[in-house]
Design an enzyme around this catalytic site. Structure first.
Site, short mmCIF file in Angstrom:
data_model
loop_
_atom_site.label_atom_id
_atom_site.label_comp_id
_atom_site.label_asym_id
_atom_site.label_seq_id
_atom_site.Cartn_x
_atom_site.Cartn_y
_atom_site.Cartn_z
N ASP A 1 -5.05 -7.29 5.77
CA ASP A 1 -6.29 -6.64 5.35
C ASP A 1 -7.30 -7.70 4.91
OD1 ASP A 1 -8.19 -4.87 4.50
OD2 ASP A 1 -6.97 -3.94 2.93
N TYR B 1 0.82 -1.22 0.00
CA TYR B 1 0.00 0.00 0.00
C TYR B 1 0.86 1.27 0.00
CZ TYR B 1 -3.93 -3.06 1.22
OH TYR B 1 -4.88 -4.04 1.23
N LYS C 1 4.33 -15.62 1.78
CA LYS C 1 4.12 -16.16 0.43
C LYS C 1 5.49 -16.34 -0.20
CE LYS C 1 1.51 -17.44 -2.99
NZ LYS C 1 0.82 -18.74 -2.94
N ASP D 1 -2.15 -18.43 1.43
CA ASP D 1 -3.34 -19.03 0.82
C ASP D 1 -3.84 -20.20 1.65
OD1 ASP D 1 -0.86 -19.97 0.01
OD2 ASP D 1 -1.37 -20.17 -2.11
N ASP E 1 -10.84 -9.83 7.27
CA ASP E 1 -12.26 -9.84 6.91
C ASP E 1 -12.87 -11.23 7.03
OD1 ASP E 1 -12.09 -7.10 6.35
OD2 ASP E 1 -13.45 -7.27 4.64
MG MG Z 1 -10.11 -4.01 4.76
#
Ligand code: MG
Ligand code: NAI
Length: 363
Positions: free
Chosen positions: A238, A134, A183, A214, A242
């Site tokens: 991030d 980001y 990863k 993953d 969720d």
């Molecule tokens: Mg988010």
């Protein structure tokens, strides 16, 4: 906790957009009552970020907000659709993002998984928040093959090491298992496993478990109870956190704290502005409230944090649900305002019942 017997805290409240303003207002009401009950003072200043800040100050992250936040005891934030938030996180170096995923007993059947798969679930996702893809070099350009875009996942080793130390410390205080999302089969130049393991030499009682991200995502759904602390980079954290929303019943329940090395923090729900329900007064405020609980814990106001968690559990145990929790059968649908009223009632009656007991005992 501040040293004086009647401490005073100053927070900056930034609602942002959409349901952000609704859930922040709701949580502040609860905070104010709990401050009264616990005997500390809460001063609230309102700040701006994102689109509303741009309209008013010509900047997504205006100087006026910086000035308010400087020297405050915490920032309570809602959500924005664009601009400002990454800058705010970077400005205060809020690198350590804590995202607890804990199941409330009365909501076991709201999980996307069977109740026995999530009973007792208690995961702490720690996400690196001010570096990685980001914040790496990014842009759009074109060459002979056409237009292209790029974002770069760049981490200094020290950025990984410092978040690793935080995660190891948390794991040490909890059940001693630290799962590291990585990863490295595809991204070998970001050696999270090695760097975390090197830091872990000073934490011999913590088991470090590297896991390809993953597979980790799959394991979080197949067998979430096995996890204690999960450490992840900005992007992976991030996405993974969720999944927590589905595990506990709604993304509207999850809160987070983003701390810098001085312990100064930004407290926000995990969810966004929820444009589909914004303005309807039906948002679940419990994610932002969970973030406020983290703020109280960070201050050392453990009694206040405990009161809110207990009041919330009692309200949920009585069957009250906002729409995101799809009330069924005997459960009662409530809007944001009603849920807050119920929380305030629980908090006040708790005080009375305590006095009542005291009264009974000295009578
Ligand atoms: Mg988010
Ligand atoms: P979202 O989290 O806003 O919404 C996803 C779904 O969950 C929607 O159906 C929404 O109604 C529901 N939901 C979320 N929070 C809820 C709550 N408290 N109560 C009831 N239902 C709730 O994610 P989405 O739709 O991907 O993003 C919407 C906007 O929010 C985007 O512009 C995104 O960039 C922004 N966003 C901002 C964040 C922040 O400021 N920290 C974080 C995530 C997204």
């Amino acid at each position: 906790m501040k040293s004086s017997s009647n401490p005073s805290y100053r927070i900056v409240a930034i609602g942002g957009e959409g349901i952000g303003t609704e859930v922040v207002e709701a949580s502040l009401k609860v905070l104010q009552l709990v401050a009264k009950l616990e005997g500390f003072t809460l001063q609230i200043n309102y700040g701006w970020l994102g689109k509303t800040a741009l309209e008013q100050f010509g900047s997504y992250f205006p100087q006026a907000t910086v000035e308010l936040c400087n020297g405050s005891d915490g920032i309570v934030f809602g959500a924005v659709t664009q601009g400002g938030l990454l800058e705010l996180r970077k400005y205060y170096d809020f690198f350590c993002n804590l995202r607890p995923i804990r199941i409330v007993d009365s909501l076991l059947h709201k999980s996307s998984l069977r109740a026995e798969k999530v009973q007792g679930l208690d995961i702490l996702v720690i996400r690196e928040l001010v570096s990685g893809i980001y914040f790496g070099p990014a842009g759009r350009s074109s060459d002979e093959k056409g237009a292209y875009g790029y974002h770069t996942m760049l981490y200094y080793d020290e950025e990984i090491r410092r978040i690793a130390r935080q995660a190891l410390e948390k794991a040490q205080q909890r059940r001693g298992l630290l799962t590291v999302a990585h990863k490295e089969n595809a991204l070998p130049h970001l050696p999270w496993t090695r760097l975390v393991q090197e830091e872990a030499l000073r934490f011999p009682d913590v088991v470090v478990e590297p896991m390809l991200v993953d597979n980790l995502a799959m394991q979080m759904v197949l067998n979430p109870q096995r996890f204690d602390v999960i450490l992840a980079s900005n992007l992976f954290g991030d996405i993974l956190s969720d999944i927590g929303g589905a595990l506990v019943g709604s993304v509207g329940l999850l809160g987070s704290a983003s701390l810098n090395s001085d312990g100064f923090g930004l407290y926000e729900a995990v969810h966004g502005t929820a444009p589909d329900i914004a303005g309807k007064g039906i948002a679940n405020p419990l994610g932002t409230l969970a973030a406020c609980v983290l703020m109280l814990q960070q201050w050392g106001e453990l009694g206040a944090a405990q009161r809110i968690m207990a009041a919330q559990e009692r309200v949920l145990a009585k069957g009250y649900r906002t729409a995101d929790l799809s009330p069924q059968g005997a459960e009662i649908l409530v809007n944001t305002e009603k849920l807050v009223d119920l929380l305030l009632e629980e908090l006040s009656s708790e005080k009375h019942s305590k006095y009542k007991e005291l009264y009974e005992s000295i009578k």
